[in-house]
Write an enzyme that holds these catalytic residues in place. Structure first.
Site, PDB file in Angstrom:
ATOM      1  N   VAL A  22      51.105  44.750  41.349  1.00 40.75           N
ATOM      2  CA  VAL A  22      52.708  45.258  41.033  1.00 40.75           C
ATOM      3  C   VAL A  22      53.441  45.413  39.888  1.00 40.75           C
ATOM      4  O   VAL A  22      54.031  45.782  40.005  1.00 40.75           O
ATOM      5  CB  VAL A  22      52.054  43.336  40.164  1.00 40.75           C
ATOM      6  N   ASP A  51      46.336  51.139  31.413  1.00 37.08           N
ATOM      7  CA  ASP A  51      44.945  49.817  32.336  1.00 37.08           C
ATOM      8  C   ASP A  51      43.810  50.749  32.086  1.00 37.08           C
ATOM      9  O   ASP A  51      43.989  51.860  31.062  1.00 37.08           O
ATOM     10  CB  ASP A  51      44.985  50.979  33.729  1.00 37.08           C
ATOM     11  N   ARG A  56      41.252  54.023  38.165  1.00 37.70           N
ATOM     12  CA  ARG A  56      42.233  54.328  38.362  1.00 37.70           C
ATOM     13  C   ARG A  56      43.663  55.081  37.377  1.00 37.70           C
ATOM     14  O   ARG A  56      44.113  56.008  38.562  1.00 37.70           O
ATOM     15  CB  ARG A  56      42.765  52.521  37.784  1.00 37.70           C
ATOM     16  N   THR A 101      45.349  37.073  37.643  1.00 33.67           N
ATOM     17  CA  THR A 101      45.018  35.868  36.656  1.00 33.67           C
ATOM     18  C   THR A 101      44.410  35.385  38.582  1.00 33.67           C
ATOM     19  O   THR A 101      44.638  34.650  39.367  1.00 33.67           O
ATOM     20  CB  THR A 101      45.938  34.513  36.724  1.00 33.67           C
ATOM     21  N   THR A 145      50.998  35.171  37.428  1.00 35.18           N
ATOM     22  CA  THR A 145      51.216  34.158  38.114  1.00 35.18           C
ATOM     23  C   THR A 145      50.365  33.136  37.355  1.00 35.18           C
ATOM     24  O   THR A 145      49.246  33.495  37.112  1.00 35.18           O
ATOM     25  CB  THR A 145      50.313  33.577  38.945  1.00 35.18           C
ATOM     26  N   CYS A 290      46.869  35.640  46.114  1.00 36.52           N
ATOM     27  CA  CYS A 290      48.175  35.081  46.077  1.00 36.52           C
ATOM     28  C   CYS A 290      48.129  33.581  46.466  1.00 36.52           C
ATOM     29  O   CYS A 290      47.584  32.598  45.874  1.00 36.52           O
ATOM     30  CB  CYS A 290      49.464  35.628  46.712  1.00 36.52           C
ATOM     31  N   ARG A 361      40.509  41.385  47.499  1.00 35.02           N
ATOM     32  CA  ARG A 361      39.869  39.668  46.801  1.00 35.02           C
ATOM     33  C   ARG A 361      40.281  39.432  47.487  1.00 35.02           C
ATOM     34  O   ARG A 361      40.929  38.670  48.685  1.00 35.02           O
ATOM     35  CB  ARG A 361      41.313  40.652  45.548  1.00 35.02           C
TER      36      ARG A 361
END
Length: 455
Positions: A22, A51, A56, A101, A145, A290, A361
């Site tokens: 995202v 981050d 990363r 989340t 979320t 999600c 994930r």
């Protein structure tokens, strides 16, 4: 219209907290957009990509995005400060939170990442106020979320505590404002990307709501939709994936029924889809960060309010149980064909949580593997899209380097519908099956032919 106590929308400094599926595309979008897509006005914003994952950041610094969402060229051309130094956040006017989340082992919301982000922002605001002498109020926007109410019930108090500032205080030396703009990123989808999806926005008061809407509408070609409040925007986000989860659960349950009736689910869906208003959903393993998670945020909040949601929890139970069901159907088919189950070799096609996406994930393929192993089978997995090192680190599983070439397998299970798999011909699958072996395709990507079973 500029508000005196809010930052200049065209020249603000934006810090994006979390650079995953995202955050990174959002950072790239803000950095690459130099003129307002609505009116052509010049934009001169500074973008900070924050981050805590040093690996990363190193990869992004080398113009490599392991999620495959952003190209090397886009990274090379983007003027973004990638950093893990919290002190850089003290210069920001706008903070956009895009951290994970997830849910915990008990299927309850895990807000630890978003809480840590809120604390970090709160500490940064304390120093920012001293450095800027309170020229204008900062704005914090959450995209992660959450359940309805989480932003103002959980995040805002943490920001107040660690910053010393007050929520919605219009005295620019003492206050801050918040908003919620739910992410709608669809990993692996080159068509429905950040620029082509309407962006929902909201703010903690009318002025901040307008400001946040102007911020996003200046860079998103698809436009924005201003929700009535933060809690409405939160609720809208969480039901988007809940609705999809329930629809997939219906198709998964139909697959179970049709299997018992000896009917091909694929044939039934192809026939039903000829009606103009039939919704096109397909069976599958529902994991990821999600669809397989968001419904639990809603059911958690619903139960806190004294209501137990029947349909949502039933859908979750069905989808979470598909690994066990597919494994059982595979073993049953082996028994019918006289194939030995103990120490048999079964190949699973695909491991990621969705097609053409390297994200592993909350992949439900691991449930399928464990259930097959409980029967005594030796399970191997081939997935050319997943990162082998990530799979090894996260699940202690060694992915195969390439599609096998020897007749070793009693069964092949189609679990993830990667585009590459759709190119394989029947002969390729049959070439690695032992006598009486078969393919069991749960994602309907295999070609019709000998030894191919669609469930």
């Amino acid at each position: 219209m500029e508000i005196s106590y809010l930052p200049n929308n065209q020249n603000c400094k934006i810090a994006i907290i979390g650079l995953g599926y995202v955050g990174l595309p959002l950072a790239i979008k803000f950095a690459s957009c130099k003129s307002n897509v609505k009116n052509g006005d010049s934009l001169n914003r500074e973008i900070i990509g924050f981050d805590l994952n040093k690996e990363r950041l190193e990869q992004l610094g080398e113009n490599f995005d392991k999620t495959n969402e952003i190209s090397a060229k886009e990274l090379m051309e983007a003027d973004i400060l990638f950093t893990s130094e919290e002190s850089t956040l003290e210069n920001a006017d706008v903070f956009i939170v895009t951290v994970p989340t997830p849910i915990d082992e008990a299927k309850k919301p895990d807000l630890s990442y978003i809480k840590k982000a809120s604390i970090t922002i709160g500490k940064s605001l304390q120093f920012r106020a001293k450095k800027t002498n309170g020229k204008y109020s900062p704005i914090i926007i959450y995209e992660s979320t959450v359940y309805p109410g989480a932003t103002e019930e959980t995040c805002v108090p943490l920001i107040e505590k660690y910053s010393g500032l007050k929520y919605n205080n219009k005295n620019f030396k003492e206050g801050f404002f918040c908003g919620y703009s739910p992410e709608r990123i669809n990993p692996g989808d080159n068509i429905n990307n950040i620029d082509n999806i309407v962006k929902v926005t909201s703010g903690s008061d009318q002025a901040s709501s307008n400001w946040i809407d102007d911020l996003y509408s200046s860079v998103i070609n698809a436009g924005t939709f201003k929700a009535k409040s933060i809690i409405v925007a939160e609720a809208a986000k969480v039901i988007e994936n809940t609705q999809r989860d329930i629809n997939i659960a219906l198709i998964n349950e139909l697959s179970i029924i049709f299997r018992k009736l000896n009917i091909s689910t694929k044939d039934v869906l192809e026939t039903a889809e000829t009606k103009w208003n039939f919704l096109k959903f397909y069976p599958g393993f529902v994991g990821g960060h999600c669809i397989g998670v968001d419904p639990y945020y809603l059911t958690y909040k619903a139960q806190l309010s004294g209501y137990y949601p029947e349909i949502i929890t039933s859908g979750r139970r069905i989808n979470d149980g598909m690994g066990k069901w597919v494994a059982g159907e595979c073993i049953l088919e082996m028994a019918k064909r006289g194939l030995l189950i103990a120490n048999s070799r079964i190949l699973i096609m695909g491991f990621t949580f969705k097609d053409n996406c390297p994200d592993i994930r909350n992949t439900k393929i691991i449930n399928l593997i464990k259930n097959l192993e409980n029967y005594g089978a030796n399970v191997e997995v081939y997935d050319p899209v997943a990162d082998k090192e990530d799979v090894k680190k996260e699940y202690s599983l060694d992915l195969k380097n390439s599609f096998p070439s020897k007749r070793l397998y009693a069964a092949i299970i189609g679990a993830v519908s990667h585009t590459e798999f759709r190119k394989y011909k029947v002969e390729r699958y049959n070439s690695i099956l032992i006598e009486n072996g078969f393919c069991m395709d749960f994602k309907n990507f295999m070609p019709e032919g000998e030894n191919i079973i669609f469930i």
